[in-house]
Design a protein around this motif. Sequence first.
Motif, short mmCIF file in Angstrom:
data_model
loop_
_atom_site.label_atom_id
_atom_site.label_comp_id
_atom_site.label_asym_id
_atom_site.label_seq_id
_atom_site.Cartn_x
_atom_site.Cartn_y
_atom_site.Cartn_z
N LEU A 249 2.11 62.20 -4.90
CA LEU A 249 2.06 63.61 -4.56
C LEU A 249 0.66 64.01 -4.12
O LEU A 249 -0.34 63.55 -4.67
CB LEU A 249 2.47 64.47 -5.76
N ASN A 253 1.47 69.20 -2.06
CA ASN A 253 2.80 68.91 -2.62
C ASN A 253 2.94 69.50 -4.01
O ASN A 253 3.95 70.11 -4.35
CB ASN A 253 3.02 67.40 -2.71
N VAL A 332 9.42 66.77 -0.77
CA VAL A 332 9.69 66.61 -2.19
C VAL A 332 11.01 67.28 -2.54
O VAL A 332 11.32 68.36 -2.02
CB VAL A 332 8.57 67.23 -3.06
#
Length: 527
Positions: A249, A253, A332
Amino acid sequence: MPDLAPVKRALISVSDKTGLAELGRALAERGIELVSTGGSAKALRVAGLEVRDVADLTGFPEMMDGRVKTLHPAVHGGLLALRDEPSHAAAMEEHGIGGIDLLVVNLYPFEATVAAGGDYAACVENIDIGGPAMIRAAAKNHGYVTVVVDVEDYPALLKQLDARGGTTRAFRQTMAQRAYARTAAYDAAVSTWMAGAIGEETPRRRAVAGTLAQSLRYGENPHQSAAFYVDGSDRPGVATATQHQGKELSYNNINDTDAAFELVSEFAGGDPACVIVKHANPCGVAQGATLAEAYARAFDCDRVSAFGGIIALNRELDEETAQAITGIFTEVVIAPGATEAAREVFAAKKNLRLLTTEALADPAEAGRMLKQVAGGYLVQDRDNGRIDPDALKVVTKRAPSEQEMADMRFAWTVAKHVKSNAIVYVRDGATVGVGAGQMSRVDSARIAARKSADMAEALGLDAPLIKGSVVASDAFFPFADGLMAAAEAGATAVIQPGGSMRDADVIAAADEAGLAMVFTGMRHFRH
């Protein structure tokens, strides 16, 4: 300060016994004398190791239920003495103080006691005194003494001893820094808990601490360094989630995933819901009979912005929804869970991150939020305000229909999570236009309407879905112009806080346009 410091004697006093027997055995095998206290000494002896009690060094037994055991010159002199300072060496010789070269300490489980709901007395009893005192002493004297406070550092310590026969200056400096960070975090936890326990909402000094969860490639932009720290909270979300696949990540994100999950958690216990976020703002939010339907309806709010977005779901991700999500590039997906079939679908998308949390966050949970500014930081309560449907005040001649009222409550929930000035249009339990972050509320209303018109053209609809929608404004309309922009776009009902000096003018304009309008008495600025 020597580069290499030998280790002949180690003092071990740990609350967390993880790896203790293995560490003790490894030190003993290297000819290091073990000195220990209470439960640690007992655990080492059970492992078959020879251990000297701290009481043998101090000449005093542990007393007062263990509150007094290491607070003694024989311990602190052994930790603080400068080995190459003649007067210190003379004092050690005169008073029979032996050097302590390695200190291994972790502290009473204060944070765990608080997290478990311990009462005031239990929390106070779990405030460690001797441990932090020894840690600080050893860390100060890191020129000669090695201090280890984290179980994770045991292997590195042993590697040092094997490679060097002692510890290097650089290693001791690193361990000292980690030691001071640990005691600082511990004191922060104690002071924060005590402020809450005694009702001190704005303590004179506020300490904040975190534990490194991840070093990030960069921050919001490639020229900015960044890292992700966690505060030990068990609140479900990106910090506590399990990542099943995909790249690491990024800073953005994490920020966007948090925004998406906090919003979708507002729909806990309701129909299947989907939130799509781009740059921390929702660009599509919807409920449906199924999760796949909720995703499709959220996607149809703004398909352009959804590309490369973050998706949050309020229930277990299923195969059908996973198949739909893979139709476009998504950064995501976060959900309370995911079926094996859904995970197999995502496995073909190697860069797609899938996170599961086991639960949704509680929107009503109290908490603190921090925002840094030059020279300081702002602290405020989490915005856990939720309206009571029975407390909504109808201020226009026309009262909203049952469907309009349901959609207004939905729109109000979404507006809470949209950057101010926020305007959110909703129709039949789905956003059909979102205007975020504009300096003018009129501009937010018009931008949302324009985006809805663009989507209608892309979907081949006869008219934008915004026609016949309701609209929510996160703060009051200071003039009627913003309200009229929403009415011109096709909204039939309005939910807003009220409270403007010109409320009467705004209500009159709504009546003239045939709108229904309700006041919440609560605003949701989000900056």
